[in-house]
Scaffold this motif. Structure first.
Motif, PDB file in Angstrom:
ATOM      1  N   PHE A 168       8.451  -0.387 -15.335  1.00  0.00           N
ATOM      2  CA  PHE A 168       8.211  -0.020 -13.973  1.00  0.00           C
ATOM      3  C   PHE A 168       9.190   0.641 -13.249  1.00  0.00           C
ATOM      4  O   PHE A 168      10.273   0.222 -13.198  1.00  0.00           O
ATOM      5  CB  PHE A 168       7.882  -1.253 -13.214  1.00  0.00           C
ATOM      6  N   VAL A 169       9.114   1.804 -12.901  1.00  0.00           N
ATOM      7  CA  VAL A 169      10.257   2.729 -12.141  1.00  0.00           C
ATOM      8  C   VAL A 169       9.486   3.175 -10.811  1.00  0.00           C
ATOM      9  O   VAL A 169       8.697   3.940 -10.767  1.00  0.00           O
ATOM     10  CB  VAL A 169      10.483   4.118 -13.033  1.00  0.00           C
ATOM     11  N   PRO A 170      10.258   2.671  -9.807  1.00  0.00           N
ATOM     12  CA  PRO A 170       9.988   3.202  -8.348  1.00  0.00           C
ATOM     13  C   PRO A 170      10.380   4.668  -8.126  1.00  0.00           C
ATOM     14  O   PRO A 170      11.160   5.143  -8.936  1.00  0.00           O
ATOM     15  CB  PRO A 170      10.614   1.998  -7.447  1.00  0.00           C
ATOM     16  N   ASN A 171       9.442   5.092  -7.495  1.00  0.00           N
ATOM     17  CA  ASN A 171       9.744   6.686  -7.202  1.00  0.00           C
ATOM     18  C   ASN A 171      10.642   6.702  -5.991  1.00  0.00           C
ATOM     19  O   ASN A 171      10.296   6.091  -4.923  1.00  0.00           O
ATOM     20  CB  ASN A 171       8.505   7.482  -6.799  1.00  0.00           C
TER      21      ASN A 171
ATOM     22  N   GLU B 153       0.783  -1.173   0.088  1.00  0.00           N
ATOM     23  CA  GLU B 153       0.091  -0.156   0.127  1.00  0.00           C
ATOM     24  C   GLU B 153       0.899   1.393   0.195  1.00  0.00           C
ATOM     25  O   GLU B 153       0.397   2.276  -0.380  1.00  0.00           O
ATOM     26  CB  GLU B 153      -0.783  -0.069   1.244  1.00  0.00           C
ATOM     27  N   ASN B 154       2.189   1.041   0.256  1.00  0.00           N
ATOM     28  CA  ASN B 154       3.202   2.486   0.472  1.00  0.00           C
ATOM     29  C   ASN B 154       3.780   2.602  -0.782  1.00  0.00           C
ATOM     30  O   ASN B 154       4.643   3.319  -1.037  1.00  0.00           O
ATOM     31  CB  ASN B 154       3.994   2.238   1.684  1.00  0.00           C
ATOM     32  N   ALA B 155       3.803   1.518  -1.717  1.00  0.00           N
ATOM     33  CA  ALA B 155       4.402   1.646  -3.077  1.00  0.00           C
ATOM     34  C   ALA B 155       3.935   2.718  -3.980  1.00  0.00           C
ATOM     35  O   ALA B 155       2.742   3.007  -3.963  1.00  0.00           O
ATOM     36  CB  ALA B 155       4.073  -0.007  -3.961  1.00  0.00           C
ATOM     37  N   SER B 156       4.825   3.382  -4.550  1.00  0.00           N
ATOM     38  CA  SER B 156       4.695   4.298  -5.369  1.00  0.00           C
ATOM     39  C   SER B 156       5.493   4.495  -6.718  1.00  0.00           C
ATOM     40  O   SER B 156       6.807   4.139  -6.388  1.00  0.00           O
ATOM     41  CB  SER B 156       4.854   5.757  -4.811  1.00  0.00           C
ATOM     42  N   PHE B 157       4.894   4.091  -7.789  1.00  0.00           N
ATOM     43  CA  PHE B 157       5.884   4.111  -9.007  1.00  0.00           C
ATOM     44  C   PHE B 157       5.242   4.527 -10.153  1.00  0.00           C
ATOM     45  O   PHE B 157       4.153   5.114 -10.234  1.00  0.00           O
ATOM     46  CB  PHE B 157       6.134   2.490  -9.024  1.00  0.00           C
TER      47      PHE B 157
ATOM     48  N   LEU C  22       4.717   7.660 -21.472  1.00  0.00           N
ATOM     49  CA  LEU C  22       4.240   7.544 -19.583  1.00  0.00           C
ATOM     50  C   LEU C  22       2.775   7.120 -19.493  1.00  0.00           C
ATOM     51  O   LEU C  22       1.880   7.986 -20.164  1.00  0.00           O
ATOM     52  CB  LEU C  22       4.437   8.594 -18.790  1.00  0.00           C
ATOM     53  N   ILE C  23       2.452   6.282 -18.809  1.00  0.00           N
ATOM     54  CA  ILE C  23       0.988   5.853 -19.040  1.00  0.00           C
ATOM     55  C   ILE C  23       0.277   5.923 -17.344  1.00  0.00           C
ATOM     56  O   ILE C  23      -0.925   6.160 -17.245  1.00  0.00           O
ATOM     57  CB  ILE C  23       0.478   4.510 -19.566  1.00  0.00           C
ATOM     58  N   LEU C  24       1.239   5.778 -16.427  1.00  0.00           N
ATOM     59  CA  LEU C  24       1.058   5.714 -15.124  1.00  0.00           C
ATOM     60  C   LEU C  24       2.032   6.875 -14.164  1.00  0.00           C
ATOM     61  O   LEU C  24       3.437   6.410 -14.506  1.00  0.00           O
ATOM     62  CB  LEU C  24       0.858   4.339 -14.267  1.00  0.00           C
ATOM     63  N   ARG C  25       1.570   7.827 -13.717  1.00  0.00           N
ATOM     64  CA  ARG C  25       2.492   8.631 -13.237  1.00  0.00           C
ATOM     65  C   ARG C  25       2.453   8.689 -11.465  1.00  0.00           C
ATOM     66  O   ARG C  25       1.152   9.007 -10.969  1.00  0.00           O
ATOM     67  CB  ARG C  25       2.385   9.991 -13.534  1.00  0.00           C
ATOM     68  N   ASN C  26       3.279   8.414 -10.724  1.00  0.00           N
ATOM     69  CA  ASN C  26       3.290   8.285  -9.226  1.00  0.00           C
ATOM     70  C   ASN C  26       2.209   7.694  -8.868  1.00  0.00           C
ATOM     71  O   ASN C  26       1.390   8.049  -7.821  1.00  0.00           O
ATOM     72  CB  ASN C  26       3.308   9.849  -8.970  1.00  0.00           C
ATOM     73  N   PHE C  27       1.807   6.332  -9.271  1.00  0.00           N
ATOM     74  CA  PHE C  27       0.809   5.720  -9.113  1.00  0.00           C
ATOM     75  C   PHE C  27       1.075   4.846  -7.838  1.00  0.00           C
ATOM     76  O   PHE C  27       2.006   4.473  -7.502  1.00  0.00           O
ATOM     77  CB  PHE C  27       0.477   4.555 -10.156  1.00  0.00           C
ATOM     78  N   SER C  28      -0.235   4.632  -6.951  1.00  0.00           N
ATOM     79  CA  SER C  28      -0.312   3.869  -5.737  1.00  0.00           C
ATOM     80  C   SER C  28      -1.671   3.347  -5.755  1.00  0.00           C
ATOM     81  O   SER C  28      -2.685   3.774  -6.216  1.00  0.00           O
ATOM     82  CB  SER C  28       0.171   4.561  -4.518  1.00  0.00           C
ATOM     83  N   ALA C  29      -1.734   2.016  -5.048  1.00  0.00           N
ATOM     84  CA  ALA C  29      -2.941   1.311  -4.993  1.00  0.00           C
ATOM     85  C   ALA C  29      -3.377   1.105  -3.565  1.00  0.00           C
ATOM     86  O   ALA C  29      -2.395   0.605  -2.820  1.00  0.00           O
ATOM     87  CB  ALA C  29      -2.920   0.244  -5.787  1.00  0.00           C
TER      88      ALA C  29
ATOM     89  N   LEU D 116       9.374   1.813  -4.165  1.00  0.00           N
ATOM     90  CA  LEU D 116       8.816   0.420  -4.336  1.00  0.00           C
ATOM     91  C   LEU D 116       7.830   0.228  -5.525  1.00  0.00           C
ATOM     92  O   LEU D 116       6.690   1.166  -5.582  1.00  0.00           O
ATOM     93  CB  LEU D 116       8.096  -0.274  -3.245  1.00  0.00           C
ATOM     94  N   GLY D 117       7.758  -0.738  -6.530  1.00  0.00           N
ATOM     95  CA  GLY D 117       6.660  -0.690  -7.435  1.00  0.00           C
ATOM     96  C   GLY D 117       6.181  -2.415  -7.534  1.00  0.00           C
ATOM     97  O   GLY D 117       6.851  -2.927  -6.895  1.00  0.00           O
ATOM     98  N   PHE D 118       4.990  -2.397  -7.954  1.00  0.00           N
ATOM     99  CA  PHE D 118       4.597  -3.903  -8.101  1.00  0.00           C
ATOM    100  C   PHE D 118       3.593  -4.041  -9.129  1.00  0.00           C
ATOM    101  O   PHE D 118       3.143  -3.005  -9.491  1.00  0.00           O
ATOM    102  CB  PHE D 118       3.964  -4.240  -6.590  1.00  0.00           C
ATOM    103  N   VAL D 119       3.434  -5.206  -9.683  1.00  0.00           N
ATOM    104  CA  VAL D 119       2.138  -5.684 -10.375  1.00  0.00           C
ATOM    105  C   VAL D 119       1.840  -7.014 -10.236  1.00  0.00           C
ATOM    106  O   VAL D 119       2.578  -7.896 -10.002  1.00  0.00           O
ATOM    107  CB  VAL D 119       2.535  -5.445 -11.940  1.00  0.00           C
ATOM    108  N   CYS D 120       0.531  -7.271 -10.486  1.00  0.00           N
ATOM    109  CA  CYS D 120      -0.170  -8.664  -9.933  1.00  0.00           C
ATOM    110  C   CYS D 120      -0.354  -9.351 -11.154  1.00  0.00           C
ATOM    111  O   CYS D 120      -0.150 -10.718 -11.278  1.00  0.00           O
ATOM    112  CB  CYS D 120      -1.377  -8.530  -9.192  1.00  0.00           C
ATOM    113  N   GLY D 121      -0.918  -8.868 -12.396  1.00  0.00           N
ATOM    114  CA  GLY D 121      -1.181  -9.179 -13.579  1.00  0.00           C
ATOM    115  C   GLY D 121      -0.984  -8.254 -14.578  1.00  0.00           C
ATOM    116  O   GLY D 121      -1.188  -7.207 -14.567  1.00  0.00           O
TER     117      GLY D 121
END
Length: 607
Positions: free
Chosen positions: A161-164, A121-125, A133-140, A169-174
């Motif tokens: 994927f580029v962590p901020n 939840e603290n990931a930002s990327f 660029l399709i997602l900027r400073n994204f967090s879920a 930290l960045g992540f993806v599930c699928g």
């Protein structure tokens, strides 16, 4: 017996035709990845391969990443894709080989969970697709997926994927990357709706679109299992501005798809089998002109959105009975819509219209439908079956992997180039000083005194007394002045060569130009060292000295009067040529360059 055989063959032929017409779309490119897992999972009859084993591991090509398992996975089959995640500590990329160029759909699935070492939840990327660029400073903060529609015209498609931040930290599930039908996004027939009216919008297929809303108007939620492109459609009720103005419409009849209209890949059957229409039963008697309106939240600011509206006339009992108008953000988008003529005189035939609209500061895209003036008094109505809204992405791309190293070389190159420019500037100053050092040659007295140029208009030889301050040249300087040839001839004493102040050598200028050109070379290997630059500049000075000594010898004549002075022109500066000569008479080029670099440094640069 013969009649039964005919009936059986007819029924068999019907099912064959129906099966072919309803068969699922098979994309040429179809990549489904279960990130952070060594196993495959099946979701909506589609197999997502784990990226911890082949062939899924082939897609993950660079960066530092860790496979992570959700300690509290959901038992829901639709959530199997969220049982693991691939986390990124550095810039990391997935790459896919593309078989067919064209429009593709890209979906990224995220579901944050907490383990002993990581809190997603603290990931930002940020995420880029082939450099965009399709997602900027994204967090879920909850399970979510992001869908994009974009053009792929390269043999390799990369998701970066580029962590901020340093500890980001960045992540993806699928991940889903698959081809869209050829007619999914078309360039022709797209209308730009704005305060300037309705215009044509070109090159829509080249835009990158991010799906914001996909609405099944008048119907229930549709899952990917019910869609040939595995999309999710949500009901429209929460977006209706005044719910009492709308009334549901539905049918059990299968949509009558036609060539040139919508297809099942544009929207599934269930979208065209339900609709919202005008609720004329809930209006005051005699008042039949009103609109049904929806507000769809979007990002505020100067952003354009792609809007696709779906229609299917399931309310009329005959052709040419339904006429209505469409409004977007208060502007007339389509007037006097007649679905009968648009669908080749057929009822219940799916049709869609594409628009591009400018976002307003309200933070909403407002869609309204209402009766047309062409409508029969007893049949005033309007319908809408589906809405899709996508943001047109204009962001620039992220730096590729290894950009930190590249940036270091860019920095070094910039420093070297800057030093070279400084050296060239010093060289220019030396040329000015050397030209000033030359002893002023006595010249014959002129026939008339020179006065400052006037700022605007008039002759350049207007009589003014010595000490008069010249007029301001104004914003454009003296570029607008025109001096007659006769005045130039008189002012230069018929272009007397003895009045020439000085001249420069071509060889020295050529040498400087060559040095400057090499310093500005695109690649560092082609640029000279600092030692080369300094020696080239010293050589150019020597060429200039030789040229000046030659000019001094040629221009010396016994007719010049030694004690005659040249008339001076007043200016805002009180400094004279003699002042400059006295200030620089003890400075030589060798002394200046010795202050820039000593012999030992030059030796190191040369070697």
């Amino acid at each position: 017996m013969g009649l039964r055989i005919i009936q059986f063959l007819s029924l068999y032929l019907y099912f064959c035709v129906y099966t072919i017409s309803t068969s699922s779309f098979t994309p040429p490119d179809n990549y489904l990845v279960n990130c952070g897992s060594n196993t495959n999972v099946t979701v909506d009859n589609r197999v997502f391969v784990g990226d911890g084993i082949k062939p899924g591991s082939v897609f993950l090509t660079s960066g530092e990443s860790v496979a992570l398992t959700n300690p509290n996975p959901s038992s829901n089959s639709s959530s199997l894709l969220y049982g693991s995640a691939r986390i990124f500590k550095t810039a990391s990329a997935y790459r896919f080989n593309i078989i067919k160029f064209g429009t593709h759909l890209v979906r990224l699935h995220f579901s944050p969970f907490i383990t002993q070492d990581y809190d997603l939840e603290n990931a930002s990327f940020s995420v880029s697709a082939n450099g965009l660029l399709i997602l900027r400073n994204f967090s879920a903060q909850k399970p979510v997926f992001k869908e994009f529609v974009l053009m792929v015209d390269k043999v390799t498609f990369e998701l970066l994927f580029v962590p901020n931040g340093e500890s980001g930290l960045g992540f993806v599930c699928g991940i889903e990357v698959f081809s869209a039908p050829d007619d999914f996004i078309l360039d022709n027939g797209v209308k730009l709706i704005s305060a300037n009216g309705v215009q044509e919008f070109k090159d829509l297929r080249l835009q990158t679109l991010e799906t914001i809303h996909r609405i099944n108007v008048g119907g229930p939620k549709l899952t990917p299992f019910n869609d040939t492109l595995w999309r999710t459609w949500v009901p429209d009720v929460e977006f209706l501005l005044i719910k009492s103005t709308a009334r549901l419409a539905n049918t059990t009849q299968t949509p009558n798809y036609q060539k040139g209209g919508a297809s099942r890949e544009i929207a599934p059957d269930n979208v065209y089998m339900t609709a919202q229409q005008m609720n004329r039963d809930n209006t005051t008697s005699g008042f039949s002109f009103f609109n049904v309106t929806w507000d769809f939240p979007v990002r505020m600011g100067s952003v354009r959105h792609f809007v696709r509206l779906h229609f299917c006339d399931i309310v009329s009992i005959a052709l040419n009975q339904l006429y209505f108008d469409v409004y977007i953000n208060g502007f007339v988008a389509e007037k006097d819509v007649d679905l009968s003529s648009l669908t080749f005189h057929s009822l219940a035939s799916p049709y869609y219209i594409d628009f591009v609209v400018d976002s307003e500061n309200s933070g909403n895209v407002r869609v309204s439908i209402g009766p047309s003036e062409l409508s029969n008094v007893l049949r005033k109505n309007a319908i809408l079956n589906g809405v899709e809204i996508m943001r047109i992405n204009k962001d620039v791309g992220l730096p590729a992997e290894g950009s930190k190293k590249i940036n270091k070389w860019i920095l070094v190159g910039s420093i070297v180039g800057g030093v070279a420019v400084v050296c060239l500037a010093i060289l220019a100053v030396l040329f000015v000083l050397r030209s000033k050092r030359r002893k002023a040659k006595p010249r014959p007295a002129e026939s008339m005194g020179w006065t400052p140029l006037r700022g605007f208009g008039g002759s350049s030889l207007s009589k003014q007394s010595i000490g008069t301050t010249s007029t301001s040249p104004g914003q454009n300087g003296y570029l607008g002045l025109k001096i007659p040839f006769a005045e130039l001839e008189s002012g230069t004493n018929n272009f007397d060569k003895n009045l020439v102040i000085g001249s420069g050598g071509f060889d020295s200028l050529k040498k400087i130009g060559e040095t400057a050109e090499k310093c500005l070379a695109e690649y560092g290997v082609d640029r000279p060292t600092m030692g080369d630059v300094l020696w080239n500049l010293e050589y150019a000075l020597q060429l200039q000295d030789s040229k000046q000594r030659s000019d001094d010898t040629d221009n010396t004549t016994p007719e010049v009067l030694e004690h005659e002075t040249v008339p001076t022109v007043n200016s805002c500066s009180s400094r004279t040529d003699g002042d400059i000569q006295d200030a620089t008479k003890d400075v030589t080029s060798g002394e200046i360059f010795s202050q820039l670099v000593n012999k030992e440094d030059l030796g190191m640069l040369v070697t």
